[in-house]
Scaffold this active site. Structure first.
Site, mmCIF file in Angstrom:
data_model
loop_
_atom_site.group_PDB
_atom_site.id
_atom_site.type_symbol
_atom_site.label_atom_id
_atom_site.label_comp_id
_atom_site.label_asym_id
_atom_site.label_seq_id
_atom_site.Cartn_x
_atom_site.Cartn_y
_atom_site.Cartn_z
ATOM 1 N N ARG A 1 1.088 4.165 -32.573
ATOM 2 C CA ARG A 1 2.508 3.962 -32.254
ATOM 3 C C ARG A 1 3.293 5.277 -32.200
ATOM 4 O O ARG A 1 4.331 5.354 -31.565
ATOM 5 C CB ARG A 1 3.105 3.029 -33.314
ATOM 6 C CG ARG A 1 4.261 2.198 -32.831
ATOM 7 C CD ARG A 1 4.556 1.067 -33.800
ATOM 8 N NE ARG A 1 4.603 1.532 -35.159
ATOM 9 C CZ ARG A 1 4.062 0.905 -36.210
ATOM 10 N NH1 ARG A 1 3.444 -0.233 -36.053
ATOM 11 N NH2 ARG A 1 4.154 1.413 -37.427
ATOM 12 N N TYR B 1 25.009 -0.988 -15.374
ATOM 13 C CA TYR B 1 23.835 -1.793 -14.999
ATOM 14 C C TYR B 1 23.884 -3.132 -15.751
ATOM 15 O O TYR B 1 24.075 -3.152 -16.971
ATOM 16 C CB TYR B 1 22.603 -0.973 -15.393
ATOM 17 C CG TYR B 1 21.257 -1.553 -15.143
ATOM 18 C CD1 TYR B 1 20.809 -1.803 -13.848
ATOM 19 C CD2 TYR B 1 20.395 -1.814 -16.203
ATOM 20 C CE1 TYR B 1 19.538 -2.305 -13.632
ATOM 21 C CE2 TYR B 1 19.127 -2.314 -15.987
ATOM 22 C CZ TYR B 1 18.706 -2.563 -14.702
ATOM 23 O OH TYR B 1 17.449 -3.047 -14.482
ATOM 24 N N ASP C 1 23.473 6.875 -19.110
ATOM 25 C CA ASP C 1 22.346 6.405 -18.299
ATOM 26 C C ASP C 1 22.299 7.309 -17.068
ATOM 27 O O ASP C 1 23.140 7.210 -16.174
ATOM 28 C CB ASP C 1 22.551 4.936 -17.921
ATOM 29 C CG ASP C 1 21.345 4.364 -17.170
ATOM 30 O OD1 ASP C 1 20.644 5.139 -16.480
ATOM 31 O OD2 ASP C 1 21.120 3.142 -17.255
ATOM 32 N N LYS D 1 11.982 4.446 -12.312
ATOM 33 C CA LYS D 1 12.528 4.778 -11.004
ATOM 34 C C LYS D 1 11.928 6.092 -10.498
ATOM 35 O O LYS D 1 10.812 6.119 -10.043
ATOM 36 C CB LYS D 1 14.064 4.830 -11.084
ATOM 37 C CG LYS D 1 14.677 3.609 -11.804
ATOM 38 C CD LYS D 1 14.506 2.318 -11.048
ATOM 39 C CE LYS D 1 14.834 1.057 -11.832
ATOM 40 N NZ LYS D 1 16.135 0.975 -12.450
#
Ligand code: PLP
Length: 397
Positions: free
Chosen positions: A63, A117, A189, A214
């Site tokens: 992790r 968003y 963002d 993206k």
């Protein structure tokens, strides 16, 4: 590889090639391999105990990552002058959530940009509300005057610039300066611009979020997110992320590293192609408005010119009159544009866009279409859109 090619004095395209490629992580080949693993084996109890106190960039447990994830995270940090570190997440929304949970506690108030968003808005209205964090929305075109909205409970301001669907460019430095003066944290963002077009930490942002799904991945074949922290929040981000149990899968992180090396090249072409299509659309009689940060009609265009090194491939346009049926006729017949969410890959995409607002109502002359312009020849994309506008016109009559 000497450290020199990665130095902050190098230009971004040079740093992008060299970033994150520490010899101990690449083991003598050009790019880091995929290290898969959950359990790390220790030679002795003493070693196992000692490692617990110093896990950064050391194998400890799956992790906490492996050189595959550390390399991409460090590369993203190197693209942000002034940043202390980056952590990876299994999606952009997971990264947004980790950033918000790093700075907010029950009883706090969050100022959220109204052009955000939609899944980020849903997180505020859902999980954050449930845990006692109040969200108030502010006009994306607010600058330094955002200070008037601060209260004693305001703990964080969330920015997204340009805004999703409607592309208002925010005055990020002014908002960050106003927040900092009151000890309020800022989260941006930065998915549209990436650190190549807008190095967020250098503009005063505390936590910079990317949906790496993206432009970093760039090929529509993996989900990935990142948060890059200024020094003041790096330890808090690490603590929160570890407590949440968040980490990107090694194969996806590897795809992110693979994509990152060509990101400057792709962004340049996405930007050129999108501007060509946007300029053409702006001259069509069926189009009322083109919302592209590099075009003068876009709200916040002056901030774009001042702060950004260029534009990426995502923008929107409002049709002149007409309704959803006309927009649907336009979209359904497109041959080169895929109809689908997400963006940032090599292919062009289109969606019907219906902005959701709380304080700054969205008004347009007709329905909105969002385009992601891919790496196709823009002349072919323009021909496809010309046929689409003719279909829109036919339904309108
Ligand atoms: C897509 C997107 C996200 C979320 O990224 P996922 O990887 O799809 O979860 C966050 N912010 C913006 C602006 C986006 O466009």
């Amino acid at each position: 590889m000497s450290g020199d090619a990665r130095g902050p004095d190098r230009r971004p395209a040079t740093r992008l090639v060299a970033a994150g490629r520490r010899p101990e992580w690449t083991q003598g080949i050009v790019s880091p391999s995929v290290w898969r693993g959950s359990t790390v084996l220790y030679d002795s109890v003493a070693e196992l105990r000692a490692r617990q106190h110093d896990t950064h960039h050391k194998l400890y447990y799956g992790r906490r990552g492996t050189p595959t994830q550390w390399s991409l995270a460090e590369a993203l940090t190197e693209l942000e002058p002034g940043a202390a570190g980056t952590l990876l997440y299994p999606s952009g929304v997971a990264a947004v959530a980790a950033a918000l949970l790093t700075v907010l506690s029950p009883g706090d108030e969050l100022l959220m940009v109204d052009s955000v968003y939609e899944p980020t808005r849903n997180l505020c209205e859902g999980l954050l509300a449930r845990f006692g964090v109040a969200t108030r929305y502010y006009d994306p075109l607010a600058g330094a005057d955002i200070a008037a909205a601060f209260t004693d409970r305001t703990r964080a301001v969330f920015l997204e610039s340009p805004g999703s669907l409607t592309f208002e460019v925010q005055d990020v430095p002014a908002i960050c300066a106003a927040a900092q003066a009151r000890g309020i944290r800022t989260i941006l963002d930065n998915t549209w611009a990436t650190p190549l077009l807008f190095p967020a930490i250098g503009h005063g942002v505390d936590l910079s979020v990317l949906a790496c799904t993206k432009y970093v991945v760039g090929h529509s074949d993996a989900m990935l997110g990142s948060v890059t922290a200024a020094p003041g929040l790096w330890q808090a981000l690490r603590r929160t992320t570890y407590q949440l149990g968040q980490q990107a899968a090694p194969d996806d992180a590897w795809l992110g590293s693979r994509g990152l090396r060509t990101m400057e090249l792709r962004l340049t072409r996405h930007g050129e192609n999108a501007l060509a299509v946007a300029r053409w659309l702006a001259e069509q009689p069926q189009v009322a408005r083109v919302l592209h940060p590099a075009l003068p009609g876009c709200p916040g265009h002056a901030a774009f010119v001042r702060d950004f090194a260029g534009a990426s491939g995502l923008f929107a346009f409002a049709l002149k009159g007409g309704d959803d049926a006309g927009r649907t006729a336009l979209l359904d017949g497109l041959e080169l544009f895929g109809l689908g969410f997400s963006w940032g890959g090599f292919e062009s995409l289109a969606i019907p866009a219906d902005p959701m607002r709380t304080v700054a109502p969205w008004r347009a002359e007709g329905p909105l279409v969002r385009l992601h312009i891919g790496l196709e020849d823009p002349a072919d994309l323009i021909a496809d859109l010309a046929a689409g506008l003719a279909r829109f016109e036919a339904v309108k009559r």
